[in-house]
Design an enzyme around this catalytic site. Structure first.
Site, PDB file in Angstrom:
ATOM      1  N   ASP A 105       2.610  -2.489  13.753  1.00  0.00           N
ATOM      2  CA  ASP A 105       1.283  -1.926  13.572  1.00  0.00           C
ATOM      3  C   ASP A 105       0.591  -2.762  12.499  1.00  0.00           C
ATOM      4  O   ASP A 105       0.849  -2.607  11.311  1.00  0.00           O
ATOM      5  CB  ASP A 105       1.384  -0.459  13.158  1.00  0.00           C
ATOM      6  CG  ASP A 105       0.007   0.171  12.946  1.00  0.00           C
ATOM      7  OD1 ASP A 105      -0.994  -0.567  12.945  1.00  0.00           O
ATOM      8  OD2 ASP A 105      -0.048   1.405  12.787  1.00  0.00           O
ATOM      9  N   LYS A 145      -9.408  -2.295  12.518  1.00  0.00           N
ATOM     10  CA  LYS A 145     -10.081  -2.533  11.244  1.00  0.00           C
ATOM     11  C   LYS A 145     -10.796  -3.899  11.172  1.00  0.00           C
ATOM     12  O   LYS A 145     -11.863  -4.024  11.742  1.00  0.00           O
ATOM     13  CB  LYS A 145      -9.115  -2.285  10.098  1.00  0.00           C
ATOM     14  CG  LYS A 145      -8.676  -0.799  10.118  1.00  0.00           C
ATOM     15  CD  LYS A 145      -7.973  -0.279   8.900  1.00  0.00           C
ATOM     16  CE  LYS A 145      -7.874   1.244   8.992  1.00  0.00           C
ATOM     17  NZ  LYS A 145      -6.552   1.807   8.906  1.00  0.00           N
ATOM     18  N   TYR A 179       1.700   5.277   8.530  1.00  0.00           N
ATOM     19  CA  TYR A 179       0.653   5.953   9.295  1.00  0.00           C
ATOM     20  C   TYR A 179       0.239   5.057  10.454  1.00  0.00           C
ATOM     21  O   TYR A 179      -0.014   3.869  10.273  1.00  0.00           O
ATOM     22  CB  TYR A 179      -0.558   6.222   8.395  1.00  0.00           C
ATOM     23  CG  TYR A 179      -1.721   6.868   9.119  1.00  0.00           C
ATOM     24  CD1 TYR A 179      -1.613   8.152   9.647  1.00  0.00           C
ATOM     25  CD2 TYR A 179      -2.931   6.194   9.270  1.00  0.00           C
ATOM     26  CE1 TYR A 179      -2.682   8.746  10.306  1.00  0.00           C
ATOM     27  CE2 TYR A 179      -4.010   6.789   9.925  1.00  0.00           C
ATOM     28  CZ  TYR A 179      -3.882   8.058  10.439  1.00  0.00           C
ATOM     29  OH  TYR A 179      -4.936   8.649  11.090  1.00  0.00           O
TER      30      TYR A 179
HETATM   31  C1  LIG Z   1      -6.076   2.911   9.941  1.00  0.00           C
HETATM   32  C2  LIG Z   1      -4.769   2.738  10.584  1.00  0.00           C
HETATM   33  C3  LIG Z   1      -4.510   3.214  11.880  1.00  0.00           C
HETATM   34  C4  LIG Z   1      -5.490   4.054  12.643  1.00  0.00           C
HETATM   35  O1  LIG Z   1      -6.662   3.380  12.935  1.00  0.00           O
HETATM   36  P1  LIG Z   1      -7.979   4.243  13.287  1.00  0.00           P
HETATM   37  O2  LIG Z   1      -8.986   3.199  13.653  1.00  0.00           O
HETATM   38  O3  LIG Z   1      -8.321   5.018  12.057  1.00  0.00           O
HETATM   39  O4  LIG Z   1      -7.646   5.134  14.419  1.00  0.00           O
HETATM   40  C5  LIG Z   1      -3.295   2.915  12.450  1.00  0.00           C
HETATM   41  N1  LIG Z   1      -2.366   2.201  11.799  1.00  0.00           N
HETATM   42  C6  LIG Z   1      -2.585   1.733  10.557  1.00  0.00           C
HETATM   43  C7  LIG Z   1      -1.525   0.917   9.895  1.00  0.00           C
HETATM   44  C8  LIG Z   1      -3.773   2.000   9.903  1.00  0.00           C
HETATM   45  O5  LIG Z   1      -3.949   1.553   8.651  1.00  0.00           O
END
Ligand SMILES: *Cc1c(COP(=O)(O)O)cnc(C)c1O
Length: 434
Positions: free
Chosen positions: A246, A274, A151
């Site tokens: 990511d 995060k 994701y």
């Molecule tokens: C949470 C998450 C996102 C998206 O971040 P948001 O702040 O919710 O838009 C993208 N990549 C990873 C791996 C994530 O865990």
């Protein structure tokens, strides 16, 4: 605490949820919060401190969701609250460059090995979206490769086979994304070198970038097979494509420099979020200076943000990261993780369950399957009805895990050995019932 519940939430939560559903689609501002994959209704939070969350009905929970990742020090740490307070007194937003963002950029470049330049934004989604645009702008190519179950936020090009939220809603893709657009995204199974080689042999010259959750953590927690991430680095280099890590989930959580530090891999671009925001809405992306310099105003790739580099958000993030350093946080979290490892091993033995448990630092996942999990297909062999029972049983006893099998759990620095021991008791009982 006090009342016995037959529902997953108390009366005040139920009332709020019913009002919320009138005005907010599904009653929530982000789908996984709606408890759809476990059934029942969400509780509403009144307050959170340390390892605990209190709901509006007064029940408290030991929390392993940690606001879905950011709360690495635990909830509402004094250092972060004070930093936000101090910053707020001087103004909550300027839209003019401010010293906090310079300090944040310097710290990110210092901590994350591959990042030579960085730009702040407001969410992980913005960060990955901007990485994809930059990769396309830099290479002049359109195709993106991603992995099944990874994701990367709700970016159009990346919302294909995208893990927990999408999975548990039973909609691997989203309506509203043109097929021609999604068609530029190739999805491969994670940990499958052969599929990777085949794809690059066929369309390698079209590939702008591979984007990968360096440790996939939105389909449970999946770890790379030895050499796999290295393989991604080599094959992209060979074909003139970029490698985007990511690290929105893993960055600043597993180590100062994230997975790339642990695995000694140098991606071209990194998406962050995060933990970096200390609980405020923050994302960041950075990498090679020659790529980052393509961004406006220096270059032709446009990207912007009214609130990007916001002083409160930067102050909160800086305070959290400095506190992690000061407390030697990453080593301490790993120690707590080891305590959890032995507790889980013991509980599995006692309950006779052959479930798969994975942990890295403060991230963990118990898959309700006896099959080793190396990709999304393996994760999907989990016994979902058993997980649902387990989840509700834990919740009832005051332990809050993410309301989906396909999520990672988080330990924070505020979790005590007592919290972990209490959790083990609850988990043991819940597992023997599930
Ligand atoms: C949470 C998450 C996102 C998206 O971040 P948001 O702040 O919710 O838009 C993208 N990549 C990873 C791996 C994530 O865990």
């Amino acid at each position: 605490m006090g009342f016995v519940m037959t529902e997953s939430s108390g009366p005040l939560s139920q009332k709020l949820f019913s009002t919320a559903k009138q005005y907010i689609p599904g009653g929530v501002n982000s789908p996984v919060r709606a408890f759809r994959s476990v059934g029942g209704e969400p509780f509403f939070a009144r307050r959170a401190k340390g390892a605990r969350v209190w709901d509006v009905d007064g029940k408290d929970y030991i929390d392993y969701v940690g606001t879905w990742g950011p709360a690495i020090l635990g909830h509402a740490p004094i250092s972060v609250i004070e930093a936000v307070h101090t910053a707020a007194k001087d103004g909550v937003s300027f839209g003019i460059p401010n010293p906090y963002e310079v300090e944040m950029a310097r710290l990110v470049c210092e901590w994350v090995p591959s990042v030579q330049k960085v730009r702040m934004c407001n969410s992980g989604t913005e960060a990955t979206m901007s990485c994809v645009r930059l990769a396309r702008g830099f290479t002049g190519r359109d195709r993106i490769i991603k992995f099944d179950g990874c994701y990367h936020g709700h970016v159009d090009a990346l919302l294909v086979a995208a893990g927990s939220g999408a999975l548990t809603n039973g909609k691997p893709d989203s309506a509203g994304i043109p097929a021609s657009y999604a068609g530029l995204t190739t999805v491969l199974p994670y940990n499958d070198v052969e599929a990777l080689e085949r794809t690059f042999a066929e369309v390698g010259h079209e590939v702008a970038a591979i984007i990968v959750e360096s440790y996939p953590a939105n389909a449970g927690l999946i770890l790379p097979q030895p050499g796999y991430l290295q393989k991604l680095r080599e094959i992209t280099q060979k074909h003139g494509a970029l490698l985007i890590f990511d690290e929105v989930m893993t960055g600043f959580r597993l180590a100062k420099g994230g997975v790339q530090e642990l695995e000694n891999i140098t991606p071209d671009l990194t998406a962050m979020g995060k933990v970096i925001g200390g609980g405020l809405p923050v994302g960041a992306f950075g990498g090679r200076a020659d790529i980052m310099d393509l961004l406006a105003p220096d270059g032709p790739v446009y990207q912007a943000g009214t609130l990007s580099g916001n002083p409160l958000a930067m102050a909160a993030g800086l305070a959290q990261l400095r506190e992690m350093e000061k407390q030697n946080g990453y080593a301490r979290l790993d120690e707590l993780g080891k305590i959890m490892d032995s507790a889980v091993a013991e509980v599995l033995k006692k309950t006779g369950k052959e479930y798969q448990y994975y942990r890295k630092g403060s991230m963990f996942c118990l898959f309700f399957t006896s099959k080793q999990v190396h990709n999304l297909g393996d994760a999907k062999t989990s016994d979902i009805p058993a997980f649902r029972k387990f989840f509700h049983s834990c919740l009832k006893q005051g332990v809050y895990f993410a309301p989906s099998q396909f999520e990672t759990g988080f330990i924070s620095l505020a979790h005590s050995a007592d919290d972990l021991a209490r959790t083990a008791e609850v988990v043991q009982q819940a597992l023997s019932e599930a």
